[in-house]
Design a protein around this motif. Structure first.
Motif, short mmCIF file in Angstrom:
data_model
loop_
_atom_site.label_atom_id
_atom_site.label_comp_id
_atom_site.label_asym_id
_atom_site.label_seq_id
_atom_site.Cartn_x
_atom_site.Cartn_y
_atom_site.Cartn_z
N ALA A 173 0.75 -3.83 5.08
CA ALA A 173 1.03 -3.04 3.87
C ALA A 173 2.09 -3.75 3.03
O ALA A 173 2.03 -3.74 1.80
N LYS A 174 3.05 -4.37 3.70
CA LYS A 174 4.09 -5.11 2.99
C LYS A 174 3.45 -6.25 2.17
O LYS A 174 3.86 -6.53 1.06
N HIS A 175 2.43 -6.90 2.74
CA HIS A 175 1.73 -7.99 2.05
C HIS A 175 1.12 -7.50 0.75
O HIS A 175 1.29 -8.10 -0.30
N ARG A 176 0.40 -6.38 0.85
CA ARG A 176 -0.25 -5.84 -0.35
C ARG A 176 0.80 -5.46 -1.40
O ARG A 176 0.64 -5.74 -2.59
N PHE A 177 1.87 -4.84 -0.96
CA PHE A 177 2.93 -4.41 -1.88
C PHE A 177 3.59 -5.62 -2.56
O PHE A 177 3.71 -5.67 -3.78
N LEU A 178 4.03 -6.57 -1.73
CA LEU A 178 4.71 -7.75 -2.29
C LEU A 178 3.78 -8.57 -3.17
O LEU A 178 4.15 -9.00 -4.26
N ARG A 179 2.56 -8.77 -2.70
CA ARG A 179 1.60 -9.57 -3.47
C ARG A 179 1.32 -8.91 -4.82
O ARG A 179 1.28 -9.57 -5.85
N GLY A 180 1.15 -7.61 -4.81
CA GLY A 180 0.89 -6.89 -6.06
C GLY A 180 2.04 -7.02 -7.03
O GLY A 180 1.85 -7.28 -8.22
N ASN A 181 3.27 -6.84 -6.54
CA ASN A 181 4.44 -6.94 -7.41
C ASN A 181 4.63 -8.36 -7.96
O ASN A 181 4.89 -8.54 -9.15
#
Length: 113
Positions: free
Chosen positions: A34-42
């Motif tokens: 989930a951290k990956h999706r969050f960081l990648r999106g930002n």
């Protein structure tokens, strides 16, 4: 103002490079979380906004450069328009004799406002 925009665009381009490096690290170390999706999106959003800002700055610079070119042409036209035929002939002769570019000679003509 144009130099300020060029500097800002250069800084943004450098930031994009760093963000893309961080994005590669995010993909490497946080893949599938989930951290990956969050960081990648930002990070992707910031990169896209920076690219848009650079594109706008480039368009502004091109517009300003064209406007300055048109203003310079207009000033030269106004300067030449105020000369009588003898003054114009003298200016032309000075260009031929000295090799000084004609535009530079015209730029030196004083125009009464």
């Amino acid at each position: 103002a144009i130099m300020d925009r060029l500097s800002a665009a250069a800084v943004l381009a450098e930031c994009i490079e760093h963000l893309q490096e961080h994005l590669a690290n995010i993909d490497t170390y946080h893949a599938g979380t989930a951290k990956h999706r969050f960081l990648r999106g930002n990070v992707t959003t910031v990169i896209d906004r920076a690219k848009s800002a650079i594109k706008k700055a480039d368009a502004d610079i091109a517009h300003n450069a064209e406007f300055e070119r048109i203003q310079t042409g207009h000033r030269r036209y106004e300067a030449l328009r105020t000369l009588n035929p003898r003054q114009f002939a003298d200016l032309y002769a000075r260009n031929i004799e000295t090799g000084v570019p004609f535009d530079e000679l015209v730029d030196a003509v004083e125009v009464a406002e």
